[in-house]
Design an enzyme around this catalytic site. Structure first.
Site, mmCIF file in Angstrom:
data_model
loop_
_atom_site.group_PDB
_atom_site.id
_atom_site.type_symbol
_atom_site.label_atom_id
_atom_site.label_comp_id
_atom_site.label_asym_id
_atom_site.label_seq_id
_atom_site.Cartn_x
_atom_site.Cartn_y
_atom_site.Cartn_z
ATOM 1 N N THR A 186 48.859 100.451 76.249
ATOM 2 C CA THR A 186 49.209 101.707 76.921
ATOM 3 C C THR A 186 48.815 101.579 78.386
ATOM 4 O OG1 THR A 186 47.058 102.629 76.451
ATOM 5 C CG2 THR A 186 48.794 103.079 74.854
ATOM 6 N N GLU A 331 52.422 104.497 71.361
ATOM 7 C CA GLU A 331 51.769 104.613 70.050
ATOM 8 C C GLU A 331 52.730 105.020 68.942
ATOM 9 O OE1 GLU A 331 50.629 105.655 72.920
ATOM 10 O OE2 GLU A 331 48.439 105.667 73.041
ATOM 11 N N LYS A 440 45.373 124.946 85.190
ATOM 12 C CA LYS A 440 44.639 126.050 84.561
ATOM 13 C C LYS A 440 44.341 127.107 85.610
ATOM 14 C CE LYS A 440 42.951 123.034 81.005
ATOM 15 N NZ LYS A 440 43.137 121.674 81.543
ATOM 16 N N TRP A 445 47.617 128.772 81.294
ATOM 17 C CA TRP A 445 48.147 127.454 81.599
ATOM 18 C C TRP A 445 49.509 127.525 82.269
ATOM 19 C CZ3 TRP A 445 47.054 123.719 76.885
ATOM 20 C CH2 TRP A 445 45.659 123.606 76.738
HETATM 21 P P1 ADP Z 1 56.355 105.349 77.134
HETATM 22 O O1 ADP Z 1 56.043 103.914 76.948
HETATM 23 O O2 ADP Z 1 57.351 105.937 76.222
HETATM 24 O O3 ADP Z 1 56.518 105.781 78.573
HETATM 25 P P2 ADP Z 1 53.729 106.005 77.338
HETATM 26 O O4 ADP Z 1 52.858 105.741 76.183
HETATM 27 O O5 ADP Z 1 53.609 105.228 78.584
HETATM 28 O O6 ADP Z 1 55.102 105.937 76.676
HETATM 29 O O7 ADP Z 1 53.705 107.515 77.745
HETATM 30 C C1 ADP Z 1 53.973 108.500 76.800
HETATM 31 C C2 ADP Z 1 53.906 109.837 77.469
HETATM 32 O O8 ADP Z 1 55.009 110.033 78.349
HETATM 33 C C3 ADP Z 1 53.998 110.980 76.512
HETATM 34 O O9 ADP Z 1 52.778 111.237 75.908
HETATM 35 C C4 ADP Z 1 54.455 112.107 77.427
HETATM 36 O O10 ADP Z 1 53.382 112.678 78.129
HETATM 37 C C5 ADP Z 1 55.353 111.408 78.407
HETATM 38 N N1 ADP Z 1 56.755 111.569 78.029
HETATM 39 C C6 ADP Z 1 57.547 110.708 77.359
HETATM 40 N N2 ADP Z 1 58.781 111.207 77.220
HETATM 41 C C7 ADP Z 1 58.786 112.421 77.806
HETATM 42 C C8 ADP Z 1 59.764 113.444 77.992
HETATM 43 N N3 ADP Z 1 61.005 113.311 77.554
HETATM 44 N N4 ADP Z 1 59.380 114.570 78.629
HETATM 45 C C9 ADP Z 1 58.131 114.719 79.080
HETATM 46 N N5 ADP Z 1 57.170 113.805 78.947
HETATM 47 C C10 ADP Z 1 57.488 112.667 78.314
#
Ligand code: ADP
Length: 544
Positions: A186, A331, A440, A445
């Site tokens: 990640t 994940e 906040k 929120w």
């Molecule tokens: P990825 O590899 O899919 O980018 P990451 O693990 O780097 O995944 O990041 C995941 C995070 O990206 C999610 O927990 C969320 O906060 C954000 N995210 C992914 N898709 C969206 C979406 N369509 N709208 C808003 N946030 C998103």
């Protein structure tokens, strides 16, 4: 007790390339190589070359359960190498070249990569750190003899030489379907990156679920262009879902700018494509400038960050392309939800349809989902209540590599995504914010995402970010940071006026500031942490 009498057939990813080669052997993979020319091959050849490279990896001494790193763009050699690595029972560790050098050193050592494969583009990145990577026995450059660069990398080998030396007479190494086959860290906005370990079983199950008609909707007649990199969470399962379907694949290599992507969409008659919003921003800008259209493209899957409404509307109205908004994370293998219509939604007005599509959508099969308050109580699916987004399922992480981060599931097996969301009565999830980005204000929120998406609807705004800034009375208030569209000089007043009446009054930013650049993370998201640092101590006009 009666037992099922079906055959024991392990869910292993090599069965995907076996199937593609046998039943769709003639279907093409088209690559824009890092050297420049367009390269064409097909699943039958990819299958043979993957087996040859599997032999080469074994000859290099890579054993079952060992880790092989790849730092490469989407291309045919990278694809072959994935299946070769997984096919000898080793673990394919995708390295994101946009990570900082220290992070790369950390994850390559933490994962104990034995061999690292790389595109020639990335030679300088690995040369700069190779003396800190004691476990790496060899570096394989994904190119041919003719294009091998001079390099200081110790024990550097040429991929095509290795492949040519083998005969491909090779059976995949038998593995348990629960064995690891993939590894992706990640991004680690805070602390060290953590390793997500995929199994053969989870990748097959996830590939099937993600390919479904209401998800990516992959068919053998489709031409699929994953712009989303293979180093970014399995290219959103397309590396498995496309060959499962026998779809043609179009691999963009290193060139992800609007014009280059448009060229491939057009020349290869791409029907399905997928990427983060920033990529589509570049494409739409190019289309507007050039006047080009997208006659072949049926569907664009957009995720990784929230899709701005104006982007949705432009694709759907001006280019007649269906947008499927998706949400996921590393994940989750990574697809969690997609905003495909439910019955009856085809008949809604355009505006109402866009209301559905700005949401991140409903869970694919195998993803269970709920939202909870701070005490863990489940919240209503009324589209209003928002809380912690929790998930569980067979392609969702149960822990990180080597136990980093400790226990990540609660007692009932739920994984906290770190996102805050609503769920509506039809099951559509909408992300309010990342828990750490939510603003906040006076105990309530505010969603930074919603303000950002509204602001980018202004024609003079290219990109927008909202962060919470300290306020003596309200704790935090929103600051809107704007990257103006090319050649435009918007004012604070006109932007605030544009937003008025479109969001609650108390959500209105207390100030607007203009910048030349908005920083992004390695996976293309706005880097809120960097912005919060940059604007630390910022004095809001309302704070005086
Ligand atoms: P990825 O590899 O899919 O980018 P990451 O693990 O780097 O995944 O990041 C995941 C995070 O990206 C999610 O927990 C969320 O906060 C954000 N995210 C992914 N898709 C969206 C979406 N369509 N709208 C808003 N946030 C998103």
């Amino acid at each position: 007790m009666m037992r099922g009498l079906m055959q024991e057939w392990p869910l292993v990813v090599t069965s995907v390339i076996d199937h593609a080669a046998q039943w769709h052997g003639e279907r093409e993979m088209v690559t824009r190589t890092v050297e420049g020319p367009i390269h064409r091959t097909n699943y039958a050849e990819l299958h043979l070359r993957a087996r040859k490279f599997a032999q080469a990896l074994q000859r290099l001494g890579v054993g079952k359960g060992e880790v092989v790193g790849t730092m490469a763009w989407n291309g045919f050699r990278h694809f072959e190498a994935w299946y070769a690595i997984m096919g000898i029972g080793a673990v394919c560790h995708t390295l994101n070249p946009r990570l900082f050098a220290e992070q790369l050193v950390y994850i390559i050592n933490h994962a104990e990569d034995r061999v690292v494969l790389l595109d020639t583009t990335f030679v300088p990145i690995l040369e700069a750190i190779s003396d800190q990577l004691p476990n790496v026995k060899a570096y394989v450059l994904l190119t041919d003899r003719e294009n091998m660069p001079e390099t200081k990398l110790p024990n550097s080998l040429c991929y095509e030489d290795l492949v040519e030396a083998e005969d491909g007479n090779f059976s995949w190494v038998a593995v348990d379907e629960r064995d690891a086959c993939g590894l992706c860290y990640t991004s680690g906005t805070t602390g060290n990156p953590k390793g997500v370990v995929y199994s053969h079983r989870s990748n097959v199950i996830h590939g099937l679920a993600a390919a479904g008609a209401d998800a990516i909707g992959a068919r053998s007649t489709d031409n699929i262009l994953p712009v989303v990199p293979m180093f970014h969470a399995n290219a959103w399962a397309l590396v498995f879902a496309a060959p499962m379907a026998g779809a043609k694949m179009v691999m963009p290599g290193a060139k992800l700018d609007g014009e280059s992507i448009y060229e491939l969409l057009d020349s290869e008659k791409v029907s399905i494509t997928a990427a983060v919003p920033t990529v589509w921003l570049m494409l739409l800008q190019y289309l507007e400038k050039s006047g080009a259209k997208l006659p072949h493209l049926n569907r664009v899957v957009i995720g990784g960050s929230a899709v701005p409404r104006v982007m949705l509307e432009t694709f759907e109205r001006d280019y007649d392309v269906e947008v499927v908004h998706a949400w996921g994370m590393t994940e989750l293998s990574p697809v969690g939800t997609l905003a495909s219509f439910k019955s009856g939604m085809e008949d809604l007005s355009f505006d109402q349809q866009m209301d559905v599509k700005v949401k991140q959508g409903r869970p694919i099969y195998t993803v269970e989902m709920k939202i909870t308050d701070d005490d863990g109580n489940e919240l209503l699916h009324d589209g209003e209540a928002f809380g912690h987004l929790m998930v569980r399922g067979p392609a969702i992480a149960s822990a990180y590599l080597k136990g980093e981060g400790g226990k990540v599931l609660d007692d009932d097996g739920w994984f906290d995504t770190g996102d805050v969301a609503t769920l509506d009565p039809l099951g559509f999830m909408q992300i309010t914010d990342r828990a750490k980005d939510v603003i906040k204000s006076g105990g309530e929120w505010i969603s930074s995402i919603e303000i950002e998406n509204l602001a980018v609807g202004h024609p003079k705004v290219a990109e927008a970010a909202v962060i919470g800034v300290a306020h003596p009375k309200w704790d935090e208030r929103p600051l809107l940071i704007v990257l103006p569209a090319e050649g435009e000089k918007p004012t604070k007043e006109e932007i605030l006026e544009f937003m008025e009446d479109k969001i609650a009054k108390w959500w209105m930013p207390d100030d607007v500031t203009f910048v030349d650049e908005i920083p992004h993370t390695a996976t293309g998201k706005i880097q809120k942490l960097a912005l919060r640092k940059q604007f630390e101590g910022y004095e809001l006009p309302t704070a005086k």
